[in-house]
Design a protein around this motif. Structure first.
Motif, mmCIF file in Angstrom:
data_model
loop_
_atom_site.group_PDB
_atom_site.id
_atom_site.type_symbol
_atom_site.label_atom_id
_atom_site.label_comp_id
_atom_site.label_asym_id
_atom_site.label_seq_id
_atom_site.Cartn_x
_atom_site.Cartn_y
_atom_site.Cartn_z
ATOM 1 N N VAL A 187 43.382 39.155 42.048
ATOM 2 C CA VAL A 187 42.419 39.599 41.039
ATOM 3 C C VAL A 187 42.864 39.229 39.620
ATOM 4 C CG1 VAL A 187 41.384 41.629 39.945
ATOM 5 C CG2 VAL A 187 41.370 41.402 42.438
ATOM 6 N N PRO A 188 44.134 39.454 39.248
ATOM 7 C CA PRO A 188 44.534 39.093 37.883
ATOM 8 C C PRO A 188 44.303 37.622 37.556
ATOM 9 C CG PRO A 188 46.183 40.518 38.873
ATOM 10 C CD PRO A 188 45.219 40.159 39.960
ATOM 11 N N TYR A 229 48.000 46.429 39.364
ATOM 12 C CA TYR A 229 46.662 45.898 39.633
ATOM 13 C C TYR A 229 45.833 46.833 40.514
ATOM 14 C CZ TYR A 229 48.654 44.772 44.199
ATOM 15 O OH TYR A 229 49.257 44.857 45.416
ATOM 16 N N ARG A 230 46.409 47.980 40.884
ATOM 17 C CA ARG A 230 45.738 48.830 41.873
ATOM 18 C C ARG A 230 44.742 49.810 41.258
ATOM 19 N NH1 ARG A 230 51.003 48.169 43.793
ATOM 20 N NH2 ARG A 230 51.148 47.355 45.931
ATOM 21 N N VAL A 271 44.467 47.956 35.171
ATOM 22 C CA VAL A 271 43.851 46.628 35.072
ATOM 23 C C VAL A 271 43.259 46.415 33.681
ATOM 24 C CG1 VAL A 271 41.937 45.197 35.894
ATOM 25 C CG2 VAL A 271 43.397 46.389 37.535
ATOM 26 N N ALA A 281 37.958 41.476 35.999
ATOM 27 C CA ALA A 281 39.070 42.166 36.649
ATOM 28 C C ALA A 281 38.634 43.484 37.284
ATOM 29 C CB ALA A 281 40.189 42.417 35.638
ATOM 30 N N VAL A 282 37.886 44.289 36.533
ATOM 31 C CA VAL A 282 37.452 45.591 37.061
ATOM 32 C C VAL A 282 36.475 45.399 38.217
ATOM 33 C CG1 VAL A 282 36.204 47.705 36.517
ATOM 34 C CG2 VAL A 282 37.860 46.792 34.896
ATOM 35 N N ASN A 299 38.386 44.210 41.154
ATOM 36 C CA ASN A 299 39.278 45.272 41.611
ATOM 37 C C ASN A 299 38.522 46.269 42.483
ATOM 38 O OD1 ASN A 299 40.510 48.215 40.957
ATOM 39 N ND2 ASN A 299 42.151 46.679 40.967
ATOM 40 N N TRP A 331 46.198 46.023 30.913
ATOM 41 C CA TRP A 331 46.980 44.796 30.916
ATOM 42 C C TRP A 331 46.123 43.559 30.728
ATOM 43 C CZ3 TRP A 331 51.576 45.039 29.452
ATOM 44 C CH2 TRP A 331 52.352 46.161 29.724
ATOM 45 N N GLN A 332 44.858 43.605 31.128
ATOM 46 C CA GLN A 332 43.972 42.489 30.806
ATOM 47 C C GLN A 332 43.675 42.453 29.304
ATOM 48 O OE1 GLN A 332 42.834 39.879 32.384
ATOM 49 N NE2 GLN A 332 43.778 40.388 34.352
ATOM 50 N N MET A 349 50.789 42.389 34.924
ATOM 51 C CA MET A 349 49.469 42.270 35.555
ATOM 52 C C MET A 349 49.583 42.221 37.074
ATOM 53 S SD MET A 349 46.996 39.897 33.194
ATOM 54 C CE MET A 349 48.014 38.430 33.320
#
Length: 314
Positions: free
Chosen positions: A179-180, A110-111, A116, A161-162, A165, A119-120, A106
């Protein structure tokens, strides 16, 4: 030579559970990831020895050290309410290797939105299984409720997360790295209560100091679940808040490229430390229970019962 066995209460805590340090040593023991590698047959042997001790029929020559180790394996692999062996991934002893791998991915990926999302989703699937495994098993949950809890928690994590992000696209890199954690914290606030919704709706089993059941309390359930949420967020915080700061400053140096592979060693310490924030056997004053339950306890026991106890889960 091992100490000979005298009078031994297998269910008496080895360390004082009324203190943080006592609980820390206890959880260091049962979250030992090496126990996750043991075969089921070895775990069943440990359970058999624990049950023999409870029944007073220990094999000749059994030592306290053998009983302590058997209890360590029992506590790490078997549910405290049912005595059933828990699935491997849901055990707290699997939190370090499992959480280490997922947290690493994560923080690394994350980019982009697809990364995102993926992995979330993996993280919340893992968390849902852990939450279900470590629930208070005295409050059953249906497959439909499990499904709703899983979808709700996963959707919350993905939306957080989105959204963050996209919001932090133009923010400094360090902000994006957090963010994670924001997504994990938000999802924990949903995942755990949803997975344990039956406890909130129907109450959690409460007992007196001697283990005699007194009824079910919704307020006790809320207190226990709140403590679990705090513990889980605390568990993730150092690795997902502090380490990104270190990474941001030091990963440009060549010598850090290898060292960063070990950055999640904090989980080895944070899993037992976070679990130790609150006693596993949670207590609550009778005066703070629901009026009907409180009156029923007082009418039956008078002032003899001032506090009730319950398993808060992990």
């Amino acid at each position: 030579m091992a100490a000979p066995l005298g009078g031994f209460d297998i269910d008496a805590p080895r360390w004082d559970q009324g203190t943080f340090m006592g609980r820390l040593w206890h959880f260091f023991s049962i979250t030992d990831c090496r126990t996750a590698l043991l075969p089921d047959a070895r775990l069943d042997e440990a359970k058999a020895l624990v049950e023999s001790c409870r029944a007073g029929t220990l094999p000749p020559g059994t030592t306290k050290e053998q009983l302590y180790y058997a209890k360590k394996l029992y506590d790490s692999a078997f549910h405290p309410d049912t005595g059933d062996r828990m699935n491997l991934i849901g055990r707290m002893s699997f939190q370090v290797p499992g959480g280490m791998a997922i947290t690493g991915f994560m923080l690394q990926f994350y980019r982009t939105v697809p990364a995102v999302v993926f992995w979330q989703w993996v993280n919340q699937s893992f968390n849902a299984l852990v939450n279900y495994t470590n629930r208070n098993a005295a409050s059953p949950i249906t497959p439909k409720q499990i499904g709703v809890a899983y979808v709700t928690a996963t959707s919350t994590a993905l939306a957080t997360a989105v959204g963050l992000n996209l919001y932090t696209k133009r923010a400094p890199p360090l902000v994006a790295r957090w963010v994670p954690f924001a997504a994990v914290a938000a999802a924990n606030c949903v995942n755990i209560p949803m997975m344990r919704q039956q406890e909130i709706l129907n109450g959690i089993a409460i007992t007196d100091e001697n283990g005699n059941r007194l009824g079910h309390s919704q307020k006790a359930a809320v207190k226990g679940i709140t403590q679990v949420v705090i513990s889980r967020v605390t568990m993730a915080a150092p690795g997902m808040i502090i380490l990104p700061i270190i990474m941001q400053r030091l990963e440009k140096y060549r010598f850090m490229q290898v060292s960063l592979r070990r950055r999640h060693v904090t989980l080895v310490f944070m899993v037992p430390a976070a679990c130790s924030l609150f006693p596993q056997r949670c207590s609550m004053a009778v005066s703070k229970l629901e009026p009907e339950l409180r009156d029923a306890i007082v009418s039956q026991h008078g002032d003899a019962v001032r506090y009730v106890y319950f398993n808060k889960g992990l």
